[in-house]
Scaffold this motif. Structure first.
Motif, PDB file in Angstrom:
ATOM      1  N   SER A   1       0.828  -1.207   0.000  1.00 52.30           N
ATOM      2  CA  SER A   1       0.000   0.000   0.000  1.00 52.30           C
ATOM      3  C   SER A   1       0.863   1.259   0.000  1.00 52.30           C
ATOM      4  O   SER A   1       0.602   2.207  -0.738  1.00 52.30           O
ATOM      5  CB  SER A   1      -0.924   0.006   1.213  1.00 52.30           C
ATOM      6  N   ARG A   2       1.905   1.271   0.843  1.00 52.77           N
ATOM      7  CA  ARG A   2       2.807   2.417   0.880  1.00 52.77           C
ATOM      8  C   ARG A   2       3.523   2.588  -0.455  1.00 52.77           C
ATOM      9  O   ARG A   2       3.610   3.699  -0.997  1.00 52.77           O
ATOM     10  CB  ARG A   2       3.845   2.225   1.988  1.00 52.77           C
ATOM     11  N   ASN A   3       4.061   1.498  -0.983  1.00 52.56           N
ATOM     12  CA  ASN A   3       4.814   1.585  -2.232  1.00 52.56           C
ATOM     13  C   ASN A   3       3.942   2.049  -3.381  1.00 52.56           C
ATOM     14  O   ASN A   3       4.357   2.860  -4.211  1.00 52.56           O
ATOM     15  CB  ASN A   3       5.439   0.220  -2.567  1.00 52.56           C
ATOM     16  N   MET A   4       2.730   1.520  -3.446  1.00 53.17           N
ATOM     17  CA  MET A   4       1.829   1.897  -4.528  1.00 53.17           C
ATOM     18  C   MET A   4       1.550   3.399  -4.486  1.00 53.17           C
ATOM     19  O   MET A   4       1.610   4.086  -5.519  1.00 53.17           O
ATOM     20  CB  MET A   4       0.524   1.099  -4.428  1.00 53.17           C
ATOM     21  N   ALA A   5       1.263   3.915  -3.309  1.00 51.77           N
ATOM     22  CA  ALA A   5       0.972   5.343  -3.192  1.00 51.77           C
ATOM     23  C   ALA A   5       2.187   6.188  -3.554  1.00 51.77           C
ATOM     24  O   ALA A   5       2.066   7.209  -4.241  1.00 51.77           O
ATOM     25  CB  ALA A   5       0.512   5.666  -1.770  1.00 51.77           C
ATOM     26  N   MET A   6       3.358   5.768  -3.110  1.00 49.34           N
ATOM     27  CA  MET A   6       4.557   6.563  -3.373  1.00 49.34           C
ATOM     28  C   MET A   6       4.946   6.548  -4.850  1.00 49.34           C
ATOM     29  O   MET A   6       5.545   7.495  -5.358  1.00 49.34           O
ATOM     30  CB  MET A   6       5.715   6.067  -2.515  1.00 49.34           C
ATOM     31  N   LYS A   7       4.612   5.484  -5.568  1.00 48.98           N
ATOM     32  CA  LYS A   7       4.903   5.444  -7.002  1.00 48.98           C
ATOM     33  C   LYS A   7       4.032   6.425  -7.776  1.00 48.98           C
ATOM     34  O   LYS A   7       4.398   6.870  -8.865  1.00 48.98           O
ATOM     35  CB  LYS A   7       4.675   4.030  -7.546  1.00 48.98           C
ATOM     36  N   TRP A   8       2.878   6.770  -7.246  1.00 46.59           N
ATOM     37  CA  TRP A   8       1.965   7.686  -7.936  1.00 46.59           C
ATOM     38  C   TRP A   8       2.335   9.153  -7.707  1.00 46.59           C
ATOM     39  O   TRP A   8       1.722  10.050  -8.281  1.00 46.59           O
ATOM     40  CB  TRP A   8       0.529   7.431  -7.495  1.00 46.59           C
ATOM     41  N   PHE A   9       3.306   9.404  -6.834  1.00 50.24           N
ATOM     42  CA  PHE A   9       3.730  10.775  -6.557  1.00 50.24           C
ATOM     43  C   PHE A   9       5.245  10.850  -6.547  1.00 50.24           C
ATOM     44  O   PHE A   9       5.930   9.882  -6.228  1.00 50.24           O
ATOM     45  CB  PHE A   9       3.167  11.262  -5.209  1.00 50.24           C
ATOM     46  N   ASP A  10       5.764  12.016  -6.908  1.00 48.98           N
ATOM     47  CA  ASP A  10       7.200  12.253  -6.887  1.00 48.98           C
ATOM     48  C   ASP A  10       7.486  13.512  -6.077  1.00 48.98           C
ATOM     49  O   ASP A  10       7.871  13.437  -4.918  1.00 48.98           O
ATOM     50  CB  ASP A  10       7.725  12.376  -8.322  1.00 48.98           C
TER      51      ASP A  10
END
Length: 413
Positions: A119-128
């Motif tokens: 869940s954390r990784n997925m969210a962080m991939k959608w933002f930079d």
């Protein structure tokens, strides 16, 4: 939805499991330790699998398995009796110990481990460039959800019993959240023809030369492990997990030692959650503009405050310092455990890097309750383990001054 595998979710059922399986607090803590360490050992492999198959498929399967696990744990004493009739020489207490160790393994691996990781990784991939802001929004939801969880679970236990409460959670996962995850989760924006932050290109006013906000180069896990930065941040999160898990797990016992009751003990969580929320939102927003090391110092300071407060606990100043330290460290941990790895090491191998780091963190959470219970058993107090943990925190703080953001030259120890 990871709450059934989190310490605050498990702790509500601790006394019921001890009674159902005739286990002492030390033995249940040991089962928790074994199950959690076992899950930590394979989290890095789960992270590598996540890099290959993506969050949508893996998350859906994990949610289903976690739901099934809760149904299994809800019947653990019945399963123990069935096995005991077949193998009476093994002893019903020993069989119960093995079964709950296995239950803790699946709850921790699937809930606290993989579901949280993906869940954390997925969210962080959608933002930079807006990772910090995104993490702040996530932090608000998580903080309220986690702070409300003990009260909600306690109400479920009162209405349906501890077995019924676990089965209700299992049904929510099996027939509710698994479908939500399958329908709406997407691993990254590129598979949808999009780019992070919802923009086809960086904003015109972005400063690509600012190393405090730029995503680092794509490191592999072995390359990341050769940097001092990785170990300083990872060990800080391990120490946080060890201390906070132990304090949460033994909170009533800690307050009993200080001459205060259970009502006083559980009263720390709401104000600590509010402080945590403020620090999480504020630090997450500021992290888009500031170096992460500032927040690392804040995490360690919060932990040292809490450890000193627990060791010297009494009503008044140290009670409020315990709340303050608990809230500060909890809020900053939510930021560092999420934003650190993609910022310093990139997203190409994010699953394996964050999975390895989370495996260490989960191992710390496993060791915490057991080490604290040993301190009470051997010394009659939690103070020795608090002071020992504080010394470790000071050592990490010293190393933090030498840790620099990794650069493309692959800065190594």
């Amino acid at each position: 939805m990871s709450i059934p595998g989190q310490t605050m979710g498990v702790s509500v059922f601790t006394d019921h499991l001890m009674e159902a399986l005739s286990l002492s607090r030390v033995n249940l803590s040991l089962a928790y330790l074994l199950g959690t360490v076992g899950s930590a050992l394979i989290l890095a492999q789960a992270g590598k699998l996540l890099d290959r198959i993506g969050a949508r498929l893996m998350g859906t399967v994990v949610v289903l398995l976690l739901g099934l696990t809760l149904f299994g744990v809800s019947a653990v004493d019945g399963i123990r009796s069935f096995i005991f009739r077949i193998f009476p020489f093994a002893g019903d207490v020993f069989i119960g110990f093995l079964l709950i160790s296995g239950g803790f393994f699946f709850m921790r691996f699937l809930g606290q481990g993989v579901l949280t990781l993906l869940s954390r990784n997925m969210a962080m991939k959608w933002f930079d460039r807006r990772r910090g802001l995104a993490n702040a929004v996530i932090g608000i939801v998580v903080s309220f959800g986690f702070s409300a969880a003990p009260m909600l679970l306690h109400s479920l236990i009162e209405d349906f019993g501890w077995r019924g409460a676990m089965r209700v959670m299992g049904m929510v996962l099996l027939f509710g959240f698994s479908g939500v995850f399958l329908l709406f989760a997407r691993d990254n924006p590129f598979i949808c023809g999009l780019r992070p932050d919802g923009s086809p290109a960086p904003a015109d006013d972005a400063d690509d030369s600012d190393p405090s906000t730029r995503t680092g180069p794509d490191y592999t896990l072995p390359e990341a492990r050769r940097t001092l930065t990785f170990w300083v941040y990872a060990m800080s999160l391990v120490l946080f997990s060890l201390v906070i898990t132990a304090v949460t797990f033994h909170i009533i016992s800690i307050f009993d030692e200080a001459g205060m009751g259970a009502e006083k003990a559980v009263s720390i969580f709401l104000p600590a959650a509010l402080i945590s929320l403020v620090f999480n939102v504020g630090a997450s927003w500021a992290s888009d503009r500031m170096p992460l090391k500032i927040f690392l110092f804040m995490l360690l300071a919060g932990l040292l405050i809490e450890l000193a407060a627990v060791a010297l606990l009494k009503d008044g100043l140290f009670f409020f310092l315990m709340i303050l330290g608990h809230g500060i460290s909890g809020g900053i941990m939510n930021l560092l455990s999420t934003v650190t790895w993609p910022r310093f090491f990139g997203i190409r191998h994010l699953g394996s890097i964050s999975g390895f780091a989370m495996g260490m963190t989960v191992a710390g959470s496993a060791a915490g309750p057991y080490l604290f219970s040993l301190s009470l058993s051997l010394f009659g107090s939690y103070s020795p383990i608090c002071w020992g943990s504080g010394i470790l925190g000071m050592l990490i703080l010293g190393l933090a001054f030498f840790a620099k953001p990794p650069v493309s030259e692959r800065e190594v120890l």
